[in-house]
Design a protein around this motif. Structure first.
Motif, PDB file in Angstrom:
ATOM      1  N   PHE A 168       1.173  -1.298   0.352  1.00 15.16           N
ATOM      2  CA  PHE A 168      -0.127   0.129   0.696  1.00 15.16           C
ATOM      3  C   PHE A 168       0.817   1.286  -0.020  1.00 15.16           C
ATOM      4  CE2 PHE A 168       0.579  -1.360   4.337  1.00 15.16           C
ATOM      5  CZ  PHE A 168       0.680   0.023   5.275  1.00 15.16           C
ATOM      6  N   ALA A 169       0.024   1.976  -0.520  1.00 13.21           N
ATOM      7  CA  ALA A 169       0.826   4.021  -0.352  1.00 13.21           C
ATOM      8  C   ALA A 169       0.448   4.516   0.877  1.00 13.21           C
ATOM      9  CB  ALA A 169       1.033   3.958  -2.085  1.00 13.21           C
ATOM     10  N   THR A 170       1.559   5.362   0.810  1.00 15.90           N
ATOM     11  CA  THR A 170       0.597   6.439   1.672  1.00 15.90           C
ATOM     12  C   THR A 170       0.918   7.769   1.536  1.00 15.90           C
ATOM     13  OG1 THR A 170       2.380   6.062   3.648  1.00 15.90           O
ATOM     14  CG2 THR A 170       0.374   5.519   4.210  1.00 15.90           C
ATOM     15  N   ASP A 171       0.489   8.658   1.661  1.00 19.05           N
ATOM     16  CA  ASP A 171       1.110  10.665   1.156  1.00 19.05           C
ATOM     17  C   ASP A 171       1.323  11.464   2.542  1.00 19.05           C
ATOM     18  OD1 ASP A 171      -1.465  10.753   1.566  1.00 19.05           O
ATOM     19  OD2 ASP A 171      -2.895  11.477   0.387  1.00 19.05           O
ATOM     20  N   MET A 172       1.630  12.426   2.689  1.00 21.63           N
ATOM     21  CA  MET A 172       1.989  13.081   3.394  1.00 21.63           C
ATOM     22  C   MET A 172       1.062  13.562   4.233  1.00 21.63           C
ATOM     23  SD  MET A 172       5.235  12.859   3.497  1.00 21.63           S
ATOM     24  CE  MET A 172       4.871  11.308   3.048  1.00 21.63           C
ATOM     25  N   ALA A 173      -0.702  13.223   3.782  1.00 25.30           N
ATOM     26  CA  ALA A 173      -1.786  13.615   4.564  1.00 25.30           C
ATOM     27  C   ALA A 173      -2.537  12.476   5.178  1.00 25.30           C
ATOM     28  CB  ALA A 173      -2.601  13.931   3.542  1.00 25.30           C
ATOM     29  N   GLY A 174      -1.315  11.271   4.912  1.00 20.45           N
ATOM     30  CA  GLY A 174      -2.316  10.088   5.822  1.00 20.45           C
ATOM     31  C   GLY A 174      -2.896   9.244   4.494  1.00 20.45           C
ATOM     32  N   GLN A 175      -3.787  10.006   3.888  1.00 19.95           N
ATOM     33  CA  GLN A 175      -3.879   8.998   2.755  1.00 19.95           C
ATOM     34  C   GLN A 175      -3.493   7.327   2.573  1.00 19.95           C
ATOM     35  OE1 GLN A 175      -6.524  11.936   1.121  1.00 19.95           O
ATOM     36  NE2 GLN A 175      -7.468   9.943  -1.319  1.00 19.95           N
ATOM     37  N   VAL A 176      -4.439   6.302   2.727  1.00 19.57           N
ATOM     38  CA  VAL A 176      -3.173   5.056   2.216  1.00 19.57           C
ATOM     39  C   VAL A 176      -4.531   4.980   0.488  1.00 19.57           C
ATOM     40  CG1 VAL A 176      -3.799   2.367   3.026  1.00 19.57           C
ATOM     41  CG2 VAL A 176      -3.597   4.957   4.813  1.00 19.57           C
ATOM     42  N   TYR A 177      -3.520   4.068  -0.298  1.00 19.95           N
ATOM     43  CA  TYR A 177      -3.642   3.465  -1.530  1.00 19.95           C
ATOM     44  C   TYR A 177      -3.394   1.965  -0.777  1.00 19.95           C
ATOM     45  CZ  TYR A 177      -3.953   8.626  -2.151  1.00 19.95           C
ATOM     46  OH  TYR A 177      -4.072   9.930  -2.565  1.00 19.95           O
ATOM     47  N   TRP A 178      -4.487   0.868  -1.639  1.00 20.65           N
ATOM     48  CA  TRP A 178      -4.210  -0.046  -1.822  1.00 20.65           C
ATOM     49  C   TRP A 178      -3.929  -0.842  -3.227  1.00 20.65           C
ATOM     50  CZ3 TRP A 178      -3.497  -3.115   2.859  1.00 20.65           C
ATOM     51  CH2 TRP A 178      -3.792  -2.327   4.191  1.00 20.65           C
ATOM     52  N   TYR A 179      -2.921  -0.998  -2.683  1.00 21.33           N
ATOM     53  CA  TYR A 179      -2.812  -1.830  -4.158  1.00 21.33           C
ATOM     54  C   TYR A 179      -2.803  -3.965  -3.745  1.00 21.33           C
ATOM     55  CZ  TYR A 179      -0.427   2.258  -6.041  1.00 21.33           C
ATOM     56  OH  TYR A 179      -0.223   3.265  -7.085  1.00 21.33           O
ATOM     57  N   TYR A 180      -2.005  -4.332  -2.887  1.00 23.82           N
ATOM     58  CA  TYR A 180      -2.312  -5.768  -2.536  1.00 23.82           C
ATOM     59  C   TYR A 180      -2.716  -6.005  -1.257  1.00 23.82           C
ATOM     60  CZ  TYR A 180      -0.822  -7.500  -7.142  1.00 23.82           C
ATOM     61  OH  TYR A 180      -0.564  -7.388  -8.398  1.00 23.82           O
ATOM     62  N   PRO A 181      -4.180  -5.881  -0.655  1.00 23.80           N
ATOM     63  CA  PRO A 181      -4.784  -6.760  -1.580  1.00 23.80           C
ATOM     64  C   PRO A 181      -5.727  -5.558  -2.338  1.00 23.80           C
ATOM     65  CG  PRO A 181      -5.776  -6.186   0.362  1.00 23.80           C
ATOM     66  CD  PRO A 181      -4.079  -6.484   0.995  1.00 23.80           C
ATOM     67  N   SER A 182      -6.544  -5.521  -3.252  1.00 24.70           N
ATOM     68  CA  SER A 182      -7.736  -4.686  -3.283  1.00 24.70           C
ATOM     69  C   SER A 182      -8.313  -4.372  -2.955  1.00 24.70           C
ATOM     70  CB  SER A 182      -7.460  -4.670  -5.369  1.00 24.70           C
ATOM     71  OG  SER A 182      -8.318  -5.988  -4.980  1.00 24.70           O
ATOM     72  N   TRP A 183      -9.034  -2.994  -2.547  1.00 24.27           N
ATOM     73  CA  TRP A 183     -10.151  -2.962  -2.297  1.00 24.27           C
ATOM     74  C   TRP A 183     -10.958  -1.563  -3.087  1.00 24.27           C
ATOM     75  CZ3 TRP A 183      -9.937  -0.133   3.385  1.00 24.27           C
ATOM     76  CH2 TRP A 183     -10.466  -0.395   3.751  1.00 24.27           C
ATOM     77  N   THR A 184     -11.980  -1.909  -3.449  1.00 23.78           N
ATOM     78  CA  THR A 184     -12.312  -1.328  -4.170  1.00 23.78           C
ATOM     79  C   THR A 184     -14.306  -1.196  -3.021  1.00 23.78           C
ATOM     80  OG1 THR A 184     -13.524  -3.342  -5.405  1.00 23.78           O
ATOM     81  CG2 THR A 184     -11.102  -2.118  -6.342  1.00 23.78           C
ATOM     82  N   ASP A 185     -14.969  -2.194  -2.811  1.00 25.68           N
ATOM     83  CA  ASP A 185     -15.855  -1.979  -2.033  1.00 25.68           C
ATOM     84  C   ASP A 185     -15.899  -1.662  -0.419  1.00 25.68           C
ATOM     85  OD1 ASP A 185     -18.248  -2.802  -1.091  1.00 25.68           O
ATOM     86  OD2 ASP A 185     -18.811  -4.672  -1.721  1.00 25.68           O
ATOM     87  N   PRO A 186     -16.610  -0.384   0.057  1.00 23.49           N
ATOM     88  CA  PRO A 186     -16.107   0.177   1.167  1.00 23.49           C
ATOM     89  C   PRO A 186     -16.673  -0.932   2.548  1.00 23.49           C
ATOM     90  CG  PRO A 186     -17.710   1.107  -0.292  1.00 23.49           C
ATOM     91  CD  PRO A 186     -17.011   0.506  -1.293  1.00 23.49           C
TER      92      PRO A 186
END
Length: 259
Positions: A168-186
């Motif tokens: 996963f990735a995080t930006d400087m604001a703390g937002q999280v972006y998922w690669y593995y596992p994928s997450w498209t459904d909240p």
């Protein structure tokens, strides 16, 4: 399946390392088959060893391009770091929904220029994540930068044999972006993907695109003994709690996203 059991799919392994390669559909079939077949995994790893010394075998970058359905990349056998990684990933572009977590802090263990956070006895070498960008019909190492419209593809080495992985990735604001596992459904809470053991590279099957805004990001590869859910990881990030336990690893890779 034991390592001595015949398997018809070994021909796919041989074709993957051949000059012609495999079309993306059959490449994906191979990627999905490998984790459950010891015979094909052993044959694949023997090919990897041979590819490191035999220059007549297509290199990792060329095999990656073919697996993604891209034009063949030039035969480049010298990497900026000693990767020797063999990637052949199925073609898939996913746009995933970013989540919000607390921004990383120095106490959380994030390293600004890459590295590995580990708890327990040190292992040599530690698990490694390699990141490739897919741009303008070509696949290449990110070298720490990408464009906002690039896709990312991944491979990992896991000599310690930790059985689960998250990317996963995080930006400087703390937002999280998922690669593995994928997450498209909240309404779902997917968990870590299975990880294989070995010093040779293992490919993750997709090239993934996130709607990343320009700026500084950190990519994280989390190797654990037990599976974690995306909700559990985000809760720990929000609380600035450690993500790793005894003998586990969290690797950080800085990534600058350009417009």
């Amino acid at each position: 399946m034991s390592s001595t059991t015949p398997c018809d799919s070994t021909r796919l392994v041989d074709a993957h390392f051949g000059r012609g390669g495999l079309p993306p559909k059959r490449e994906r079939a191979l990627r999905e088959h490998l984790p459950g077949c010891a015979t094909c995994r052993a044959r694949y790893e023997r090919h990897l060893l041979l590819a490191e010394v035999d220059r007549s075998i297509p290199g990792a970058q060329e095999r990656l391009a073919r697996g993604l359905g891209l034009p063949d990349a030039p035969r480049i056998r010298a990497w900026p770091v000693p990767l020797g990684f063999a990637l052949a990933l199925g073609l898939c572009a996913l746009v995933l929904v970013p989540r919000l977590a607390a921004p990383p802090t120095a106490d959380e263990g994030f390293t600004p220029r890459g590295g590995t956070e580990a708890h327990g006895p040190a292992a040599e070498p530690p698990p490694v994540l390699e990141v490739y960008r897919v741009r303008d019909g070509k696949a290449e190492p990110t070298d720490g930068s990408m464009r906002a419209d690039d896709e990312l593809a991944f491979a990992y080495r896991n000599p310690d044999g930790l059985p689960f992985l998250m990317v996963f990735a995080t930006d400087m604001a703390g937002q999280v972006y998922w690669y593995y596992p994928s997450w498209t459904d909240p309404d779902t809470s997917p968990t870590s993907v299975p990880a294989r053991q070995g010093e040779h590279p293992f490919e993750l099957p997709d090239a993934i695109r996130h709607p990343l805004p320009p700026g500084q990001f950190i990519l994280h590869a989390l190797f654990t003994r037990d599976p974690l859910s995306v909700h559990e990881v985000e809760a720990r990030l929000a609380q600035q709690a450690s993500l790793v336990g005894e003998g586990e690893h969290l690797t950080h890779l800085p990534l600058q996203v350009q417009p």
